[in-house]
Design a protein around this motif. Structure first.
Motif, PDB file in Angstrom:
ATOM      1  N   PHE A   1       0.839  -1.198   0.000  1.00 45.70           N
ATOM      2  CA  PHE A   1       0.000   0.000   0.000  1.00 45.70           C
ATOM      3  C   PHE A   1       0.883   1.261   0.000  1.00 45.70           C
ATOM      4  CE2 PHE A   1      -2.886  -3.264   1.494  1.00 45.70           C
ATOM      5  CZ  PHE A   1      -4.084  -2.919   0.877  1.00 45.70           C
ATOM      6  N   PRO A   2       0.288   2.432  -0.237  1.00 40.44           N
ATOM      7  CA  PRO A   2       1.073   3.672  -0.259  1.00 40.44           C
ATOM      8  C   PRO A   2       1.753   3.960   1.076  1.00 40.44           C
ATOM      9  CG  PRO A   2      -1.102   4.021  -1.231  1.00 40.44           C
ATOM     10  CD  PRO A   2      -1.122   2.666  -0.604  1.00 40.44           C
ATOM     11  N   ARG A   3       2.894   4.642   0.999  1.00 46.39           N
ATOM     12  CA  ARG A   3       3.673   4.961   2.197  1.00 46.39           C
ATOM     13  C   ARG A   3       2.824   5.695   3.239  1.00 46.39           C
ATOM     14  NH1 ARG A   3       9.294   8.244   1.856  1.00 46.39           N
ATOM     15  NH2 ARG A   3      10.000   6.195   1.121  1.00 46.39           N
ATOM     16  N   GLU A   4       1.912   6.529   2.772  1.00 49.16           N
ATOM     17  CA  GLU A   4       1.083   7.323   3.689  1.00 49.16           C
ATOM     18  C   GLU A   4       0.365   6.443   4.708  1.00 49.16           C
ATOM     19  OE1 GLU A   4      -2.635  10.546   3.410  1.00 49.16           O
ATOM     20  OE2 GLU A   4      -1.826   9.604   1.594  1.00 49.16           O
ATOM     21  N   LEU A   5      -0.004   5.248   4.292  1.00 49.30           N
ATOM     22  CA  LEU A   5      -0.719   4.341   5.179  1.00 49.30           C
ATOM     23  C   LEU A   5       0.181   3.850   6.311  1.00 49.30           C
ATOM     24  CD1 LEU A   5      -3.661   3.369   5.142  1.00 49.30           C
ATOM     25  CD2 LEU A   5      -2.875   1.303   3.967  1.00 49.30           C
ATOM     26  N   TYR A   6       1.442   3.606   5.995  1.00 50.57           N
ATOM     27  CA  TYR A   6       2.389   3.092   6.989  1.00 50.57           C
ATOM     28  C   TYR A   6       2.914   4.194   7.905  1.00 50.57           C
ATOM     29  CZ  TYR A   6       2.160  -0.834   3.800  1.00 50.57           C
ATOM     30  OH  TYR A   6       1.702  -1.864   3.009  1.00 50.57           O
ATOM     31  N   GLU A   7       2.559   5.434   7.594  1.00 50.33           N
ATOM     32  CA  GLU A   7       2.962   6.549   8.451  1.00 50.33           C
ATOM     33  C   GLU A   7       1.926   6.865   9.523  1.00 50.33           C
ATOM     34  OE1 GLU A   7       3.713   9.582   5.558  1.00 50.33           O
ATOM     35  OE2 GLU A   7       5.751   8.874   5.137  1.00 50.33           O
ATOM     36  N   ILE A   8       0.769   6.189   9.451  1.00 50.25           N
ATOM     37  CA  ILE A   8      -0.234   6.366  10.498  1.00 50.25           C
ATOM     38  C   ILE A   8       0.257   5.689  11.775  1.00 50.25           C
ATOM     39  CG2 ILE A   8      -2.556   5.698  11.262  1.00 50.25           C
ATOM     40  CD1 ILE A   8      -3.485   5.966   8.390  1.00 50.25           C
ATOM     41  N   VAL A   9       0.226   6.424  12.860  1.00 48.97           N
ATOM     42  CA  VAL A   9       0.551   5.854  14.169  1.00 48.97           C
ATOM     43  C   VAL A   9      -0.658   6.076  15.065  1.00 48.97           C
ATOM     44  CG1 VAL A   9       2.104   5.890  16.146  1.00 48.97           C
ATOM     45  CG2 VAL A   9       3.005   6.353  13.847  1.00 48.97           C
ATOM     46  N   TYR A  10      -1.355   4.999  15.370  1.00 48.76           N
ATOM     47  CA  TYR A  10      -2.522   5.133  16.252  1.00 48.76           C
ATOM     48  C   TYR A  10      -2.062   4.857  17.684  1.00 48.76           C
ATOM     49  CZ  TYR A  10      -7.402   5.601  17.386  1.00 48.76           C
ATOM     50  OH  TYR A  10      -8.600   6.074  17.898  1.00 48.76           O
ATOM     51  N   ASN A  11      -1.360   5.857  18.222  1.00 48.54           N
ATOM     52  CA  ASN A  11      -0.642   5.700  19.478  1.00 48.54           C
ATOM     53  C   ASN A  11      -1.508   6.050  20.683  1.00 48.54           C
ATOM     54  OD1 ASN A  11      -0.658   8.347  18.535  1.00 48.54           O
ATOM     55  ND2 ASN A  11       1.266   8.888  19.528  1.00 48.54           N
ATOM     56  N   THR A  12      -2.573   5.269  20.870  1.00 45.12           N
ATOM     57  CA  THR A  12      -3.393   5.421  22.063  1.00 45.12           C
ATOM     58  C   THR A  12      -2.713   4.712  23.234  1.00 45.12           C
ATOM     59  OG1 THR A  12      -4.581   3.356  21.739  1.00 45.12           O
ATOM     60  CG2 THR A  12      -5.466   5.299  20.637  1.00 45.12           C
ATOM     61  N   PRO A  13      -3.076   5.086  24.450  1.00 51.85           N
ATOM     62  CA  PRO A  13      -2.658   4.247  25.585  1.00 51.85           C
ATOM     63  C   PRO A  13      -3.415   2.923  25.550  1.00 51.85           C
ATOM     64  CG  PRO A  13      -4.160   5.974  26.321  1.00 51.85           C
ATOM     65  CD  PRO A  13      -3.869   6.244  24.870  1.00 51.85           C
ATOM     66  N   GLY A  14      -2.886   1.933  26.245  1.00 46.33           N
ATOM     67  CA  GLY A  14      -3.617   0.693  26.457  1.00 46.33           C
ATOM     68  C   GLY A  14      -4.446   0.789  27.733  1.00 46.33           C
ATOM     69  N   SER A  15      -4.991  -0.332  28.148  1.00 46.73           N
ATOM     70  CA  SER A  15      -5.774  -0.359  29.387  1.00 46.73           C
ATOM     71  C   SER A  15      -5.543  -1.686  30.112  1.00 46.73           C
ATOM     72  CB  SER A  15      -7.266  -0.161  29.105  1.00 46.73           C
ATOM     73  OG  SER A  15      -8.004  -0.107  30.323  1.00 46.73           O
ATOM     74  N   PRO A  16      -4.399  -1.810  30.796  1.00 44.94           N
ATOM     75  CA  PRO A  16      -4.123  -3.056  31.521  1.00 44.94           C
ATOM     76  C   PRO A  16      -5.217  -3.411  32.536  1.00 44.94           C
ATOM     77  CG  PRO A  16      -2.148  -1.691  31.393  1.00 44.94           C
ATOM     78  CD  PRO A  16      -3.285  -0.848  30.885  1.00 44.94           C
ATOM     79  N   GLU A  17      -5.829  -2.397  33.128  1.00 41.09           N
ATOM     80  CA  GLU A  17      -6.870  -2.664  34.132  1.00 41.09           C
ATOM     81  C   GLU A  17      -8.090  -3.313  33.492  1.00 41.09           C
ATOM     82  OE1 GLU A  17      -4.216   0.648  35.194  1.00 41.09           O
ATOM     83  OE2 GLU A  17      -5.582   0.343  33.495  1.00 41.09           O
ATOM     84  N   THR A  18      -8.532  -2.786  32.350  1.00 42.91           N
ATOM     85  CA  THR A  18      -9.698  -3.364  31.675  1.00 42.91           C
ATOM     86  C   THR A  18      -9.347  -4.714  31.069  1.00 42.91           C
ATOM     87  OG1 THR A  18     -10.310  -1.087  31.120  1.00 42.91           O
ATOM     88  CG2 THR A  18     -11.614  -2.845  30.136  1.00 42.91           C
ATOM     89  N   ALA A  19      -8.114  -4.881  30.630  1.00 44.41           N
ATOM     90  CA  ALA A  19      -7.663  -6.187  30.147  1.00 44.41           C
ATOM     91  C   ALA A  19      -7.751  -7.217  31.263  1.00 44.41           C
ATOM     92  CB  ALA A  19      -6.236  -6.088  29.614  1.00 44.41           C
ATOM     93  N   GLU A  20      -7.343  -6.838  32.451  1.00 41.59           N
ATOM     94  CA  GLU A  20      -7.422  -7.744  33.607  1.00 41.59           C
ATOM     95  C   GLU A  20      -8.877  -8.079  33.941  1.00 41.59           C
ATOM     96  OE1 GLU A  20      -5.992  -7.967  38.307  1.00 41.59           O
ATOM     97  OE2 GLU A  20      -5.447  -6.242  37.070  1.00 41.59           O
ATOM     98  N   ALA A  21      -9.737  -7.060  33.898  1.00 42.20           N
ATOM     99  CA  ALA A  21     -11.163  -7.291  34.168  1.00 42.20           C
ATOM    100  C   ALA A  21     -11.764  -8.216  33.118  1.00 42.20           C
ATOM    101  CB  ALA A  21     -11.907  -5.957  34.201  1.00 42.20           C
ATOM    102  N   SER A  22     -11.344  -8.056  31.870  1.00 41.57           N
ATOM    103  CA  SER A  22     -11.842  -8.910  30.798  1.00 41.57           C
ATOM    104  C   SER A  22     -11.412 -10.356  31.002  1.00 41.57           C
ATOM    105  CB  SER A  22     -11.329  -8.415  29.441  1.00 41.57           C
ATOM    106  OG  SER A  22     -11.742  -7.090  29.195  1.00 41.57           O
TER     107      SER A  22
ATOM    108  N   PRO B   1      -8.083   4.926  25.624  1.00 43.54           N
ATOM    109  CA  PRO B   1      -7.321   3.682  25.705  1.00 43.54           C
ATOM    110  C   PRO B   1      -7.951   2.583  24.843  1.00 43.54           C
ATOM    111  CG  PRO B   1      -7.612   4.624  27.890  1.00 43.54           C
ATOM    112  CD  PRO B   1      -8.487   5.415  26.961  1.00 43.54           C
ATOM    113  N   VAL B   2      -7.095   1.818  24.161  1.00 41.88           N
ATOM    114  CA  VAL B   2      -7.535   0.735  23.284  1.00 41.88           C
ATOM    115  C   VAL B   2      -6.729  -0.519  23.601  1.00 41.88           C
ATOM    116  CG1 VAL B   2      -7.770  -0.061  20.895  1.00 41.88           C
ATOM    117  CG2 VAL B   2      -8.101   2.367  21.427  1.00 41.88           C
TER     118      VAL B   2
END
Length: 253
Positions: free
Chosen positions: A66-87, A121-122
């Motif tokens: 795919f075009p370079r522009e696509l690989y330049e996207i950084v979806y740099n959200t925080p995670g959520s270890p607490e919700t992961a643990e609850a899950s 967070p994601v």
């Protein structure tokens, strides 16, 4: 929180201003703002059920050519270890933490339009490739209570996804069988007859054409499981591209 299933289609939707990307923005505007997003993406397809509990998950570029522009996207959200643990605590089957993956294009190609600020967070839960449809639905049901804690349960795949039969000149068109299978799913979602959807393989050759590999179909089952009998149902992007990829999206609640 509501529950969402989005047909994500091509990664190019992340950088294009089109019907799908504009509709995803509208969908976000119609919902309360999530505290956390739990994504079940077609593109984290694993042996066993894995849960991401990284504090700062990386962006995964799980596509090629795919075009370079696509690989330049950084979806740099925080995670959520607490919700992961609850899950993890809610899921009755054996699961394990795994941070070898990250936020993949099934997730970020849609969320970059829904939540471009990247401040929610994601984290992702993987799809066990060996588990039957009922298992994925059950996990969704077990996670349902997270909705009360402001968690958006987000399934991302495609109800019909058969790239082997894709015709690249059918930009906004679909084969009759693609519309027919999508119609079967739509009818039973609206009737809240989830059992028929879980037994989608009973549709015979129609199911084999629409779901040759269930990776893109199974995220829908998590969303169905997390939905509630009293939820209203809204439908978006009910159209087909390349002949064999349905873009239909749903919001429950």
């Amino acid at each position: 929180m509501p529950v969402v299933f989005a047909g994500h289609g091509s990664p190019m939707n992340a950088i294009e201003d089109n019907l799908y990307s504009r509709t995803w923005r509208i969908m976000a505007e119609l919902m309360p703002r999530p505290e956390v997003i739990l994504s079940i993406s077609a593109h984290w397809y694993t042996k066993g059920t894995k849960i991401m509990n990284e504090k700062n998950p990386k962006t995964i570029y799980d596509m090629y050519g795919f075009p370079r522009e696509l690989y330049e996207i950084v979806y740099n959200t925080p995670g959520s270890p607490e919700t992961a643990e609850a899950s993890k605590a809610l899921i009755s089957r054996e699961t394990s933490y795994n941070n070898s993956w990250g936020i993949d294009h099934g997730t970020w190609s849609v969320l970059v339009h829904m939540y471009p600020e990247r401040d929610i967070p994601v984290f992702q839960i993987s799809i066990d490739a060996d588990a039957p449809p009922e298992t994925h639905y059950t996990i969704g049901r077990e996670l349902r209570s997270l909705r009360e804690q402001g968690v958006l349960i987000f399934g991302t795949g495609n109800i019909v996804h058969n790239l082997r039969l894709a015709e690249w000149d059918k930009v906004g068109e679909g084969f009759d069988w693609a519309y027919e299978f999508d119609g079967f799913v739509y009818e039973n979602i609206m009737k809240k007859d989830h059992e028929k959807i879980l037994k989608y393989e009973d549709q015979g050759n129609l199911a084999k054409l629409a779901v040759p590999i269930p990776d893109h179909f199974y995220p829908l089952l998590y969303a169905l499981g997390a939905s509630d009998e009293g939820d209203s149902i809204s439908v978006y992007n009910r159209s087909c591209v390349l002949g064999s990829v349905m873009m239909t999206a749903y919001i429950w609640g």
